[in-house]
Write an enzyme that holds these catalytic residues in place. Structure first.
Site, PDB file in Angstrom:
ATOM      1  N   THR A  15       0.850  -1.198   0.000  1.00  0.00           N
ATOM      2  CA  THR A  15       0.000   0.000   0.000  1.00  0.00           C
ATOM      3  C   THR A  15       0.883   1.246   0.000  1.00  0.00           C
ATOM      4  OG1 THR A  15      -0.187   0.230   2.418  1.00  0.00           O
ATOM      5  CG2 THR A  15      -1.774  -1.227   1.336  1.00  0.00           C
ATOM      6  N   TYR A  31      -1.088  10.824  14.513  1.00  0.00           N
ATOM      7  CA  TYR A  31      -0.202   9.975  13.706  1.00  0.00           C
ATOM      8  C   TYR A  31       0.524   8.952  14.589  1.00  0.00           C
ATOM      9  CZ  TYR A  31       4.004   8.561  11.153  1.00  0.00           C
ATOM     10  OH  TYR A  31       5.019   7.824  10.583  1.00  0.00           O
TER      11      TYR A  31
HETATM   12  P1  NDP Z   1       5.237   9.092   1.978  1.00  0.00           P
HETATM   13  O1  NDP Z   1       4.340  10.216   2.299  1.00  0.00           O
HETATM   14  O2  NDP Z   1       6.340   9.306   1.001  1.00  0.00           O
HETATM   15  O3  NDP Z   1       4.398   7.844   1.511  1.00  0.00           O
HETATM   16  C1  NDP Z   1       3.133   7.575   2.013  1.00  0.00           C
HETATM   17  C2  NDP Z   1       2.331   6.828   0.978  1.00  0.00           C
HETATM   18  O4  NDP Z   1       1.036   6.580   1.524  1.00  0.00           O
HETATM   19  C3  NDP Z   1       2.143   7.606  -0.311  1.00  0.00           C
HETATM   20  O5  NDP Z   1       2.307   6.711  -1.384  1.00  0.00           O
HETATM   21  C4  NDP Z   1       0.717   8.088  -0.211  1.00  0.00           C
HETATM   22  O6  NDP Z   1       0.066   8.229  -1.452  1.00  0.00           O
HETATM   23  C5  NDP Z   1       0.104   6.908   0.546  1.00  0.00           C
HETATM   24  N1  NDP Z   1      -1.214   7.250   1.089  1.00  0.00           N
HETATM   25  C6  NDP Z   1      -1.558   8.268   1.908  1.00  0.00           C
HETATM   26  N2  NDP Z   1      -2.882   8.256   2.126  1.00  0.00           N
HETATM   27  C7  NDP Z   1      -3.395   7.218   1.431  1.00  0.00           C
HETATM   28  C8  NDP Z   1      -4.700   6.703   1.238  1.00  0.00           C
HETATM   29  N3  NDP Z   1      -5.772   7.289   1.783  1.00  0.00           N
HETATM   30  N4  NDP Z   1      -4.862   5.622   0.452  1.00  0.00           N
HETATM   31  C9  NDP Z   1      -3.798   5.033  -0.131  1.00  0.00           C
HETATM   32  N5  NDP Z   1      -2.540   5.481   0.004  1.00  0.00           N
HETATM   33  C10 NDP Z   1      -2.341   6.567   0.775  1.00  0.00           C
HETATM   34  O7  NDP Z   1       5.834   8.652   3.397  1.00  0.00           O
HETATM   35  P2  NDP Z   1       6.855   7.485   3.828  1.00  0.00           P
HETATM   36  O8  NDP Z   1       7.328   6.727   2.668  1.00  0.00           O
HETATM   37  O9  NDP Z   1       7.829   8.111   4.734  1.00  0.00           O
HETATM   38  O10 NDP Z   1       5.910   6.581   4.724  1.00  0.00           O
HETATM   39  C11 NDP Z   1       5.717   5.211   4.501  1.00  0.00           C
HETATM   40  C12 NDP Z   1       5.581   4.490   5.838  1.00  0.00           C
HETATM   41  O11 NDP Z   1       6.794   4.607   6.576  1.00  0.00           O
HETATM   42  C13 NDP Z   1       4.475   5.027   6.734  1.00  0.00           C
HETATM   43  O12 NDP Z   1       3.801   3.932   7.320  1.00  0.00           O
HETATM   44  C14 NDP Z   1       5.228   5.805   7.795  1.00  0.00           C
HETATM   45  O13 NDP Z   1       4.508   5.853   9.002  1.00  0.00           O
HETATM   46  C15 NDP Z   1       6.468   4.957   7.904  1.00  0.00           C
HETATM   47  N6  NDP Z   1       7.621   5.585   8.509  1.00  0.00           N
HETATM   48  C16 NDP Z   1       8.253   6.648   7.902  1.00  0.00           C
HETATM   49  C17 NDP Z   1       9.346   7.215   8.499  1.00  0.00           C
HETATM   50  C18 NDP Z   1      10.061   8.368   7.902  1.00  0.00           C
HETATM   51  O14 NDP Z   1      11.026   8.847   8.507  1.00  0.00           O
HETATM   52  N7  NDP Z   1       9.676   8.856   6.724  1.00  0.00           N
HETATM   53  C19 NDP Z   1       9.894   6.679   9.752  1.00  0.00           C
HETATM   54  C20 NDP Z   1       9.157   5.563  10.268  1.00  0.00           C
HETATM   55  C21 NDP Z   1       8.075   5.048   9.655  1.00  0.00           C
HETATM   56  P3  NDP Z   1       0.299   9.509  -2.416  1.00  0.00           P
HETATM   57  O15 NDP Z   1       1.597   9.233  -3.128  1.00  0.00           O
HETATM   58  O16 NDP Z   1      -0.900   9.472  -3.310  1.00  0.00           O
HETATM   59  O17 NDP Z   1       0.374  10.716  -1.538  1.00  0.00           O
END
Ligand code: NDP
Length: 314
Positions: A8, A189
């Site tokens: 996802t 969050y």
């Molecule tokens: P991004 O914002 O780059 O990626 C998040 C993704 O989730 C995007 O592809 C976004 O889609 C998608 N998304 C958001 N809302 C929806 C929805 N309603 N339906 C479907 N898809 C959705 O963030 P990250 O890559 O950093 O985050 C990925 C994971 O890593 C998360 O679970 C986050 O909690 C976790 N994480 C991140 C850290 C960090 O430092 N960045 C640290 C620890 C954990 P779209 O492209 O359309 O916006």
């Protein structure tokens, strides 16, 4: 045959880097489950994934109807499901007012937890049917929900309380926070990430023995460059990556984080169930400890039962 992994939120950040890392092995077909079809297609092309290695399918986790539709659509393709990665998330640290999902749940918990809760429960049936030797379900966690760490102690801290806000529907009438308190986007969050880690452990307790599926969570490191911080103030976005790189030294590139999550998907040495994986500075994985709240079995059970009601499974 190649393994099939649903990821996802594979249209950016960690999800995209993981899709790319898996595709590069030649052993995986990745279903990119994304809310923005065009963005996902472009993202896959931009990192050089070839057409036969991925399929984009529409999934909006902020709508339970969309989750059900996605599951139907996936089943219609008649592919086996071997690994599910619940990765997508929204983070609204500067929001003054809550926003809501299609069914009226506060957006961060509604998307990150409830959308994934329904998806994982429905797709567990598909995982069970797969004949793949090492079936896995992974829910991405975070250090920020773990109050036993330095990062987890930056206020506002995660705290689900007695789940009274969640039980009353998280609809902004009584409260839009799980603990029933005032709306705080950053806390929402963190709370949602605690829910992700509790759900993984509850899945493990309920289904690992019966199904043989490996359930895991992880903290991939601080990927300070992803879109997750897109709603933060500009100064934060400017200073956060160098701060993580040079001061906390918790920084990882998207590519490295993607390789880490890809290990949790397919590395034989990370096949243990019920584990929250982390990596140390030389990039070797270890089984990490969760905070008291994020490993509270009673809370996990209560969260499970309340969530089942909200998504219409009970
Ligand atoms: P991004 O914002 O780059 O990626 C998040 C993704 O989730 C995007 O592809 C976004 O889609 C998608 N998304 C958001 N809302 C929806 C929805 N309603 N339906 C479907 N898809 C959705 O963030 P990250 O890559 O950093 O985050 C990925 C994971 O890593 C998360 O679970 C986050 O909690 C976790 N994480 C991140 C850290 C960090 O430092 N960045 C640290 C620890 C954990 P779209 O492209 O359309 O916006």
């Amino acid at each position: 045959r190649k393994g099939t992994a649903v990821i996802t939120g594979a249209s950016s950040g960690l999800g995209l880097a993981t899709a790319k890392a898996l595709a590069d092995t030649g052993k995986w077909h990745v279903i990119m489950a994304c809310r923005n079809f065009l963005k996902a297609e472009k993202a896959a092309k931009s990192v050089g994934m070839s057409k036969e290695d991925y399929t984009v399918m529409h999934l909006d986790l902020a709508s339970l109807e969309s989750v059900k539709q996605f599951v139907d659509n996936f089943r219609r393709t008649e592919q086996q499901l071997d690994v599910l990665v619940c990765n997508a998330a929204v983070y609204q640290p500067t929001a003054k007012e809550p926003s809501f999902t299609a069914e009226g749940f506060e957006l961060s918990v509604g998307t990150n937890h409830l959308g994934h809760f329904l998806l994982s429960r429905l797709l567990l049936e598909d995982l069970k049917k797969s004949d793949y030797p090492s079936k896995r379900m992974i829910i991405v966690g975070s250090i920020t929900g773990n109050t036993n760490t330095l990062a987890g102690n930056v206020p506002p801290k995660a705290n689900l309380g007695d789940l009274r806000g969640l039980a009353s529907g998280l609809d902004g009438q009584n409260s839009s926070m799980i603990d029933g308190g005032e709306y705080d986007g950053a806390k929402a969050y963190k709370d949602s990430k605690v829910c992700n880690m509790l759900t993984m452990q509850e899945l493990h307790r309920r289904y690992h023995e019966e199904t043989g599926v490996t359930f895991a969570s992880l903290y991939p490191g601080c990927i300070a460059t992803t879109g997750l911080f897109r709603e933060h103030i500009p100064l934060f976005r400017l200073l956060f990556p160098p701060f993580q790189k040079y001061i906390t030294k918790g920084y990882v590139s998207e590519e490295e984080a993607g390789k880490r999550l890809a290990q949790v998907v397919s590395d034989p040495s990370l096949g243990k169930s019920g584990v929250y994986w982390s990596w140390n500075n030389n990039s070797s994985s270890f089984e990490n400890q969760l905070s008291k709240e994020a490993s509270d079995a009673e809370k996990a059970k209560k969260l499970w039962e309340v969530s089942e009601k909200l998504v219409g499974l009970a």
